[in-house]
Design an enzyme around this catalytic site. Structure first.
Site, PDB file in Angstrom:
ATOM      1  N   LYS A 161       0.805  -1.228   0.000  1.00 14.72           N
ATOM      2  CA  LYS A 161       0.000   0.000   0.000  1.00 14.72           C
ATOM      3  C   LYS A 161       0.834   1.273   0.000  1.00 14.72           C
ATOM      4  O   LYS A 161       0.297   2.369  -0.101  1.00 14.72           O
ATOM      5  CB  LYS A 161      -0.856   0.053   1.280  1.00 14.72           C
ATOM      6  CG  LYS A 161      -1.881  -1.014   1.381  1.00 14.72           C
ATOM      7  CD  LYS A 161      -2.663  -0.822   2.680  1.00 14.72           C
ATOM      8  CE  LYS A 161      -3.332  -2.082   3.123  1.00 14.72           C
ATOM      9  NZ  LYS A 161      -2.492  -3.013   3.874  1.00 14.72           N
ATOM     10  N   GLU A 200      -5.901  -3.509  -6.318  1.00 12.39           N
ATOM     11  CA  GLU A 200      -7.172  -3.874  -5.671  1.00 12.39           C
ATOM     12  C   GLU A 200      -6.979  -4.336  -4.234  1.00 12.39           C
ATOM     13  O   GLU A 200      -7.768  -4.017  -3.354  1.00 12.39           O
ATOM     14  CB  GLU A 200      -7.859  -4.961  -6.511  1.00 12.39           C
ATOM     15  CG  GLU A 200      -9.199  -5.467  -5.985  1.00 12.39           C
ATOM     16  CD  GLU A 200     -10.266  -4.383  -5.926  1.00 12.39           C
ATOM     17  OE1 GLU A 200     -10.365  -3.755  -4.845  1.00 12.39           O
ATOM     18  OE2 GLU A 200     -10.973  -4.168  -6.927  1.00 12.39           O
ATOM     19  N   VAL A 254      -7.045  -2.418  -0.476  1.00 13.14           N
ATOM     20  CA  VAL A 254      -8.205  -2.246   0.406  1.00 13.14           C
ATOM     21  C   VAL A 254      -9.040  -3.524   0.365  1.00 13.14           C
ATOM     22  O   VAL A 254      -9.480  -3.949  -0.707  1.00 13.14           O
ATOM     23  CB  VAL A 254      -9.077  -1.063  -0.067  1.00 13.14           C
ATOM     24  CG1 VAL A 254     -10.257  -0.870   0.880  1.00 13.14           C
ATOM     25  CG2 VAL A 254      -8.260   0.215  -0.170  1.00 13.14           C
ATOM     26  N   ALA A 296      -8.329  -6.796   0.901  1.00 16.07           N
ATOM     27  CA  ALA A 296      -7.740  -7.973   0.224  1.00 16.07           C
ATOM     28  C   ALA A 296      -8.350  -8.130  -1.159  1.00 16.07           C
ATOM     29  O   ALA A 296      -8.325  -7.190  -1.943  1.00 16.07           O
ATOM     30  CB  ALA A 296      -7.895  -9.221   1.082  1.00 16.07           C
ATOM     31  N   LEU A 342     -11.485  -8.420  -2.008  1.00 11.12           N
ATOM     32  CA  LEU A 342     -12.856  -7.911  -2.211  1.00 11.12           C
ATOM     33  C   LEU A 342     -12.847  -6.881  -3.348  1.00 11.12           C
ATOM     34  O   LEU A 342     -11.957  -6.044  -3.413  1.00 11.12           O
ATOM     35  CB  LEU A 342     -13.372  -7.225  -0.943  1.00 11.12           C
ATOM     36  CG  LEU A 342     -13.711  -8.113   0.246  1.00 11.12           C
ATOM     37  CD1 LEU A 342     -14.159  -7.253   1.425  1.00 11.12           C
ATOM     38  CD2 LEU A 342     -14.771  -9.133  -0.092  1.00 11.12           C
ATOM     39  N   GLU A 375      -0.510  -6.650   9.384  1.00 11.12           N
ATOM     40  CA  GLU A 375       0.653  -6.217   8.613  1.00 11.12           C
ATOM     41  C   GLU A 375       1.873  -6.835   9.304  1.00 11.12           C
ATOM     42  O   GLU A 375       1.801  -7.209  10.483  1.00 11.12           O
ATOM     43  CB  GLU A 375       0.779  -4.684   8.670  1.00 11.12           C
ATOM     44  CG  GLU A 375      -0.274  -3.934   7.898  1.00 11.12           C
ATOM     45  CD  GLU A 375      -0.137  -4.089   6.402  1.00 11.12           C
ATOM     46  OE1 GLU A 375       0.965  -3.852   5.885  1.00 11.12           O
ATOM     47  OE2 GLU A 375      -1.124  -4.481   5.750  1.00 11.12           O
ATOM     48  N   ASP A 411      -3.196   1.773   9.278  1.00 13.59           N
ATOM     49  CA  ASP A 411      -3.480   0.974   8.076  1.00 13.59           C
ATOM     50  C   ASP A 411      -4.874   1.320   7.532  1.00 13.59           C
ATOM     51  O   ASP A 411      -5.079   1.412   6.327  1.00 13.59           O
ATOM     52  CB  ASP A 411      -3.396  -0.514   8.443  1.00 13.59           C
ATOM     53  CG  ASP A 411      -3.523  -1.380   7.216  1.00 13.59           C
ATOM     54  OD1 ASP A 411      -2.727  -1.191   6.277  1.00 13.59           O
ATOM     55  OD2 ASP A 411      -4.437  -2.220   7.180  1.00 13.59           O
ATOM     56  N   LYS A 438      -6.099   3.056   3.956  1.00 15.63           N
ATOM     57  CA  LYS A 438      -7.114   2.465   3.079  1.00 15.63           C
ATOM     58  C   LYS A 438      -8.206   3.469   2.731  1.00 15.63           C
ATOM     59  O   LYS A 438      -8.613   3.583   1.565  1.00 15.63           O
ATOM     60  CB  LYS A 438      -7.715   1.223   3.731  1.00 15.63           C
ATOM     61  CG  LYS A 438      -6.747   0.049   3.744  1.00 15.63           C
ATOM     62  CD  LYS A 438      -7.288  -1.087   4.577  1.00 15.63           C
ATOM     63  CE  LYS A 438      -6.365  -2.291   4.523  1.00 15.63           C
ATOM     64  NZ  LYS A 438      -6.691  -3.281   5.549  1.00 15.63           N
ATOM     65  N   GLY A 495      -5.919 -11.970   5.055  1.00 15.59           N
ATOM     66  CA  GLY A 495      -5.479 -13.362   4.949  1.00 15.59           C
ATOM     67  C   GLY A 495      -4.645 -13.536   3.702  1.00 15.59           C
ATOM     68  O   GLY A 495      -4.905 -12.914   2.675  1.00 15.59           O
TER      69      GLY A 495
END
Ligand code: ADP
Ligand code: ASP
Ligand code: MG
Length: 813
Positions: free
Chosen positions: A580, A607, A610, A612, A614, A668, A679, A683, A795
């Site tokens: 990031k 992608e 933010v 993972a 999704l 992290e 974090d 995001k 994850g």
């Protein structure tokens, strides 16, 4: 009559010559046959080197000469039975002595003319043809040796002499009409001028000898026997998935060979075309293969492009100036100046504004050309009507060739689109009005990439190859590699994509393999074959490899890696990042990267920054592209914090739960980034930026719940200190009561904030379990009820699959 020509590689040694003999034996059963041979592979070069060394006064020419002599003697000994060797061996000796005598002359005089060079190299073809003829005769196959220079008469342009067809055709016709033999052996490449001096027909000229003879005799067929099974869609030394072209027209073959398809010497086509003689390219080492037939009509060509070629060592001359507009005669004078110096023009372009003329020539003639043109336009240059000629070197021409191009619009669009996407800068373009050829001048270092890109686009309908470089093969990176390995077959079959991981690195080692790293063994390969890691070297290597469809995946959380994207995007290399740092650094850098990606046609995808894998950023982009506007974002974006507050109930200590989150791989590498809310700040900032807002970290309010004392020192100090502050965390839990604790990020009316909130059971954010993330987008179109994206937000596996998704996306443009 049939004419067979065997090239240098076909007659390079005794083993190969035996293959030639087998082919000749078969052929002579069917028709009268003329065999034309080249010098043994490499001998012409050696002879030229000898003469050069001798002229420089360098005695090592003797060793080189000895080397050449030895090769011929060895070949004779291996080829011909002992009892029949002696006459051939002494002939070889005599001929080699003659070469040595000439070289001694050169050495003493320190003078080497083009005429003498032709004399010296002519021995190459004489030796090979004499040896092979002797071999045939020892096998009781009667073979008449024909002295080519007596039949092929040229002007005195040594090195690349022009044939006098009137005399030559007659001499050939008379000679063969008078002879009753069934098999003839001729040295290729060599001829003579009207004074009887040796001349040559240009490098690779044995093909031409064969064509001249075939045409003069109106032969049934000409066969060029070489070391590949036909003319191919591109140079097999540059492109791996080349295909053999079964049929090709004379015109196309001529264009392809002119533009560098070395398999046939360009002037070869003209004589056979005039007589309509079918010309085959066949493989001495695989005679059963069909090969390529070059003939009048190219039927069955479903492809608009027949082949792709390139010529290296091109220089581009540009003549520019306002004084040229509307005044006739400028180009005439330019070409006259070049013609006077015997400089061949390979490519011409003139813009319709008539403000500049650009010509491509052999780089070796560039300086002569510069002088000649500057002299020819001296007056105009002085009076500033035109600028002094500009000469650019280190260029090459890449050309698409095909008779069918004229009926297919859009080919040049496809050509230049693909080159552009791969960062190949095109310096000049030419398309003949025959539309049989589109040529682009590119930098020499881009040739291999350009040819591969074009070949893939126009011929390899089977699949597209992606060259992937992965930085970081730890937790997420390791999973990514495993997923690529597992999906390989599926991608090939369903998306026609082949992902080659060509570079890998972790913080200690880096590994490169152009032909793709074996992903089953990447760990041991990296360990055993990997070089010491250096990020700058890694990036430089990616750039210098200059592979088509390159994608760089940053699966680290490293600042130095993030600072390299610029260098990659500028070379049109796509960047996929779960790191990031770049997108959450200064707005200026983020924006710069976005702009570079647009400017250089490279993808920049993140992608997984933010939520993972999704589809949060993708959805946001889609909303904007559709004309919607993001007004408010509310989100829980930390898998770690959600996991921690979902599991913390005051029984186990807060620190224990955090440790558990780290062990599960949600945090992290430094868990304080999650716990501090930093974090989450990054995001929400990335989402706000993607929604079109200029925002920095300092603009985001963070209502942190962590006692500041926990945030100093090492990670271990942090855990220890959290244990000490357990009462604080218990108090937070107690205060929430019936409500849930959620660390919420919001963006509203241009302002972003993050902090711990009490969420009641009616709230959209309430039912959020485990390490899940949720994002609510309130937009112009989603006014009352937000667009909701929810699911696992942390994850290694899901993050890896998000990176994988971005790699596929970057590959499919
Ligand atoms: P020979 O020694 O038989 O005259 P050449 O070395 O002159 O052979 O030409 C054959 C070589 O041409 C092949 O080995 C191949 O590497 C090269 N080549 C370049 N472009 C093409 C192409 N489009 N099709 C086939 N071969 C090509
Ligand atoms: N021996 C010559 C050369 O090497 C001609 C040929 O091989 O066709 O160029
Ligand atoms: Mg050749």
């Amino acid at each position: 009559m049939q004419v067979l020509k065997f090239g240098g590689s076909s007659v390079a040694n005794a083993y190969n010559i035996n293959k030639v003999i087998d082919i000749v034996k078969e052929k002579i059963i069917t028709d009268k046959t003329i065999v034309v041979v080249s010098a043994f592979g490499g001998i012409t070069d050696i002879l030229l080197q000898c003469s050069q060394l001798a002229a420089e006064g360098n005695e090592t020419y003797k060793e080189k000469l000895h080397e050449a002599e030895l090769r011929h003697l060895t070949t004779v000994k291996e080829l011909i039975t002992i009892t029949q060797q002696s006459a051939v061996l002494s002939l070889v000796k005599t001929l080699c002595n003659e070469i040595e005598d000439i070289c001694t002359g050169i050495y003493l005089l320190k003078e080497l003319s083009e005429r003498t060079k032709d004399r010296i190299v002519s021995y190459g073809e004489i030796l090979s043809s004499k040896i092979i003829a002797a071999k045939l005769n020892t096998e009781a196959i009667a073979c008449e040796w024909v002295n080519s220079p007596e039949l092929i008469i040229t002007n005195s342009n040594y090195g690349s002499a022009a044939v006098d067809f009137t005399i030559t055709d007659k001499k050939i016709a008379d000679y063969f009409a008078a002879s009753g033999a069934g098999l003839f052996m001729m040295p290729g490449f060599i001829a003579s001028d009207s004074t009887g001096a040796n001349t040559t027909l240009g490098r690779g000229g044995s093909d031409y000898t064969a064509a001249i003879v075939a045409a003069a005799l109106s032969a049934q067929v000409l066969e060029i026997w070489t070391d590949v099974s036909g003319m191919m869609t591109a140079d097999p030394r540059l492109v791996t998935n080349v295909r053999i072209i079964p049929q090709i027209s004379y015109q196309e073959a001529m264009e392809l060979s002119h533009f560098g398809a070395k398999v046939i010497y360009p002037p070869t086509i003209q004589p056979v075309r005039g007589k309509g003689i079918p010309t085959w390219i066949k493989n001495t080492f695989a005679p059963q293969d069909n090969g390529t037939v070059i003939q009048q009509e190219s039927s069955n060509n479903t492809n608009s492009i027949r082949g792709i070629s390139s010529i290296n060592s091109i220089a581009l001359l540009s003549l520019e100036g306002s004084g040229m507009v509307g005044i006739p005669g400028f180009s005439k004078r330019l070409f006259e100046a070049l013609a006077e110096k015997k400089i061949n023009v390979i490519l011409i372009t003139q813009s319709s504004s008539e403000h500049s003329i650009c010509v491509g020539i052999d780089a070796a003639t560039a300086e002569t050309a510069r002088q000649a043109i500057n002299e020819a336009f001296a007056y105009e240059i002085e009076t500033k009507k035109v600028d002094p000629i500009v000469v650019e070197k280190d260029l090459a021409i890449v050309a698409l060739v095909g008779d069918n191009m004229k009926s297919h619009p859009g080919i040049s669009g496809k050509m230049f689109g693909n080159l552009g996407r791969n960062g190949v800068n095109v310096r000049a373009i030419a398309q003949g009005s025959s539309e049989r050829n589109i040529s682009a001048v590119v930098s020499t270092q881009d040739v291999k990439k350009a040819i591969n890109v074009l070949h893939e686009e126009f011929f390899e309908t089977v699949y597209k190859e992606i060259n992937l470089f992965i930085a970081g093969v730890g937790n997420v990176g390791g999973k990514l590699v495993a997923q690529i390995l597992q999906q390989q077959q599926f991608l090939l079959q369903n998306l026609h994509l082949k992902i080659n991981v060509v570079g890998l690195c972790n913080s200690k080692k880096m590994l490169f393999k152009d032909e793709a790293i074996d992903l089953k063994n990447w760990k041991s390969l990296l360990l055993e074959e990997g070089e010491t890691m250096d990020m700058q070297v890694f990036i430089e290597r990616i750039q210098s490899k200059n592979l088509r469809n390159s994608v760089f995946a940053d699966v680290t959380a490293n600042e130095m890696v993030a600072s390299c994207y610029e260098q990659l995007l500028q070379k049109s290399i796509s960047v996929v990042a779960c790191n990031k740092i770049a997108c959450s650094s200064k707005y200026e850098y983020y924006k710069k990267l976005k702009n570079l990606s647009r400017e250089f046609n490279a993808q920049f995808l993140f992608e997984t920054n933010v939520g993972a894998s999704l589809p949060i950023i993708g959805t946001l982009n889609d909303l904007l592209r559709g004309g919607d506007k993001i007004n408010t974002i509310q989100a829980v974006l930390s898998g770690t914090l959600n996991f921690v507050f979902n599991n913390y109930d005051g029984n186990k200590s807060f620190a224990t739960i955090v440790r558990q989150a780290q062990a599960e791989g949600y945090t992290e590498p430094d868990p304080r980034l999650d716990l501090s809310g930093k974090d989450v700040m990054r995001k929400i900032m990335i989402l706000a930026r993607e929604a079109g807002n200029v925002i920095e970290m300092e603009d985001i309010a963070n209502n942190s719940f962590m006692p500041p004392a926990c945030m100093v020192g090492s990670v271990e100090d942090f855990y220890k200190s959290m244990e000490e502050h357990e009462a604080h965390f218990k108090q937070l839990f107690k205060e929430a009561g019936e409500n849930k604790l959620k660390f919420v990020a919001s963006f509203k009316e241009g302002k972003a904030s993050v902090g711990l909130q009490h969420i009641n059971s009616q709230h959209d954010l309430y039912h959020l379990y485990g390490k899940d993330n949720i994002v609510l987008f309130y937009t112009d179109r989603y006014v009352e009820q937000p667009l909701v994206i929810k699911g696992a937000g942390a994850g290694a596996d899901v993050t890896a699959s998000g990176v994988f998704g971005d790699i596929i996306k970057a590959s499919r443009v």
